[in-house]
Design a protein around this motif. Structure first.
Motif, short mmCIF file in Angstrom:
data_model
loop_
_atom_site.label_atom_id
_atom_site.label_comp_id
_atom_site.label_asym_id
_atom_site.label_seq_id
_atom_site.Cartn_x
_atom_site.Cartn_y
_atom_site.Cartn_z
N LEU A 1 0.83 -1.20 0.00
CA LEU A 1 0.00 0.00 0.00
C LEU A 1 0.86 1.25 0.00
N TRP A 2 1.85 1.29 0.91
CA TRP A 2 2.61 2.52 1.07
C TRP A 2 3.69 2.71 0.02
N SER A 3 4.11 1.64 -0.64
CA SER A 3 5.03 1.82 -1.77
C SER A 3 4.31 2.56 -2.89
N GLY A 4 3.03 2.19 -3.12
CA GLY A 4 2.24 2.91 -4.10
C GLY A 4 2.00 4.34 -3.70
N GLN A 5 1.72 4.56 -2.42
CA GLN A 5 1.50 5.93 -1.94
C GLN A 5 2.76 6.77 -2.08
N ALA A 6 3.94 6.14 -1.92
CA ALA A 6 5.20 6.87 -2.06
C ALA A 6 5.34 7.43 -3.48
N PHE A 7 4.98 6.63 -4.49
CA PHE A 7 5.01 7.12 -5.86
C PHE A 7 4.05 8.29 -6.05
N SER A 8 2.88 8.18 -5.43
CA SER A 8 1.89 9.24 -5.54
C SER A 8 2.37 10.53 -4.88
N VAL A 9 2.95 10.40 -3.68
CA VAL A 9 3.49 11.58 -2.98
C VAL A 9 4.60 12.22 -3.80
N LEU A 10 5.48 11.39 -4.36
CA LEU A 10 6.61 11.89 -5.17
C LEU A 10 6.10 12.67 -6.38
N SER A 11 5.22 12.06 -7.15
CA SER A 11 4.75 12.72 -8.37
C SER A 11 3.91 13.96 -8.05
N SER A 12 3.11 13.89 -7.00
CA SER A 12 2.31 15.05 -6.60
C SER A 12 3.19 16.20 -6.14
N SER A 13 4.27 15.87 -5.42
CA SER A 13 5.21 16.91 -4.95
C SER A 13 5.87 17.61 -6.13
N ASP B 1 2.38 12.98 -12.62
CA ASP B 1 1.42 12.92 -11.52
C ASP B 1 0.36 11.86 -11.79
N VAL B 2 -0.10 11.79 -13.03
CA VAL B 2 -1.10 10.79 -13.40
C VAL B 2 -0.51 9.39 -13.25
N ALA B 3 0.75 9.22 -13.67
CA ALA B 3 1.41 7.92 -13.53
C ALA B 3 1.50 7.51 -12.06
N GLY B 4 1.85 8.48 -11.19
CA GLY B 4 1.92 8.20 -9.76
C GLY B 4 0.57 7.79 -9.19
N ALA B 5 -0.50 8.46 -9.64
CA ALA B 5 -1.85 8.13 -9.18
C ALA B 5 -2.26 6.73 -9.64
N LEU B 6 -1.90 6.37 -10.86
CA LEU B 6 -2.24 5.05 -11.38
C LEU B 6 -1.51 3.95 -10.61
N ILE B 7 -0.23 4.19 -10.29
CA ILE B 7 0.54 3.21 -9.51
C ILE B 7 -0.08 3.05 -8.13
N ALA B 8 -0.40 4.19 -7.48
CA ALA B 8 -1.00 4.14 -6.14
C ALA B 8 -2.34 3.41 -6.17
N SER B 9 -3.17 3.71 -7.17
CA SER B 9 -4.47 3.05 -7.29
C SER B 9 -4.31 1.55 -7.54
#
Length: 407
Positions: free
Chosen positions: A13-25, A173-181
């Protein structure tokens, strides 16, 4: 917690969230720099900051209540994809013309609506996946991943902004969201079976009230929530005032100002890792005030330094950062342990709202005070007041005894 694979599920779960946080940042910083380069206006930057937190602050309790009504796994996926879809609107608009300033600010505001749903959901989901005795450690790991994401995201934004367009950063950012999802959909989150009493159809307002009552019944947690709001009013302006301390008071360079920021981030990262490994101070009724006092002492001593004390200030920035996870982590874990799972969405929503509203109040107070009497004196005074908050924690019996009866 019969699921013996909880570590695999949690870290997935949190590895995906890490990608999302990174891309959103990366995108968030790029948008701020775009506004800076385009307008050179402090007012526009203030409006952008307001847009980034105000929807989350206003909607926190409502969003948290809706989270408690819905499937939390679905909420996380939809919130991530919603934020990505809103970001894609930047690409659509930029195809035909330059990005209007008002549109960028609107996008920041609407993204914050998605965050209002996502943040309380993931905090409410964690205790469904993680054994109670591991919650504080997991809060440390979570803090570490978020800190790394923000640090690396800021660094990448600095490298990529001169090279890539805003549109390309949106696609990241979209790629990070897709990975997190994808990671959320790949894991199994235990189903929350609500008690029969909570299945009776009630209004949104009644459910919000029930969430507040559930929080109010836990006297120690309730007191900590308001302690946290007072703490945030004093603490939140400190990061914003780092550049003033480095450049104006210590008469340093922009490189030195960056070093102070990096030192604080390194401290936060180190604190998160240590908390994740060791789990923090066992008696949290004593540990939380101690770490608040450590933060206050570091800030206060910074205000007493001479104009030649920059390197001591840098060391104190590490200490300040180090104390943050040891405060945030145990408070989060206590809420996850003591509040019934069916109320966690709205409780974390309320907690997020209080923290978000405290930030601008603190910035307003600190900016006027620092301008009139000096930023170093504000550091000293705010540090002393934070130590006073730590003392108040020790005076309140329900906080001192907060670990006595954990559900």
């Amino acid at each position: 917690m019969a699921n013996k694979k909880w570590k695999k599920e949690f870290y997935t779960l949190w590895s995906g969230q890490a990608f999302s946080v990174l891309s959103s940042s990366i995108l968030q910083i790029a948008l701020i720099w775009h506004l800076t380069a385009t307008t050179q206006s402090a007012f526009v930057l203030s409006m952008a900051s307001l847009a980034g937190f105000l929807p989350n602050a206003v909607l926190g309790m409502v969003a948290g209540t809706l989270v408690d009504r819905m499937n939390r796994k679905t909420v996380m996926v939809v919130a991530d994809l919603f934020i990505a879809a809103v970001s894609l609107m930047l690409v659509v608009v930029s195809w035909n013309s330059e990005l209007p300033i008002w549109f960028v600010i609107a996008v920041l505001a609407i993204r914050s609506v998605g965050t209002a749903f996502h943040s309380p959901t993931i905090s409410a989901v964690t205790p469904l996946m993680v054994p109670t005795e591991e919650l504080t450690k997991c809060a440390g790991y979570t803090q570490s991943l978020q800190t790394i994401g923000y640090m690396v995201g800021t660094a990448f934004a600095g490298i990529l902004y001169p090279i890539l367009s805003i549109s390309n950063m949106v696609f990241l950012d979209v790629a990070g969201a897709l990975i997190a999802s994808g990671t959320v959909m790949a894991i199994k989150i235990p189903h929350l079976e609500k008690p029969a009493a909570t299945k009776v159809k009630t209004s949104l307002w009644q459910e919000m009230k029930y969430g507040y009552v559930a929080l109010r019944q836990e006297k120690g947690i309730f007191a900590l929530v308001w302690i946290a709001s007072a703490f945030m009013i004093l603490y939140s302006p400190i990061n914003a005032l780092f550049p003033l301390m480095s450049l104006d008071y210590f008469r340093g360079t922009t490189l030195q100002a960056s070093l102070a920021e990096i030192a604080f981030s390194i401290g936060m990262l180190g604190g998160g890792v240590i908390l994740g490994i060791l789990g923090g101070i066992k008696n949290r009724g004593i540990g939380i005030p101690f770490l608040i006092a450590l933060m206050g002492a570091s800030i206060s001593i910074s205000g007493l330094l001479s104009e030649n004390g920059f390197w001591v200030f840098t060391f104190l920035c590490i200490t300040m950062g180090l104390s943050v996870p040891f405060y945030n982590g145990p408070v989060t874990a206590l809420m996850q342990e003591k509040i019934l799972p069916e109320y966690l969405g709205r409780v974390f929503g309320l907690y997020g709202s209080i923290a978000s509203f405290a930030m601008p109040i603190g910035l307003l107070i600190s900016s006027s005070f620092a301008d009139s009497v000096g930023v170093n004196k504000w550091f000293f005074l705010s540090g002393v007041l934070i130590i006073g908050i730590a003392a108040l924690c020790l005076i309140i019996p329900s906080i001192r005894a907060i670990d006595k009866e954990v559900k």
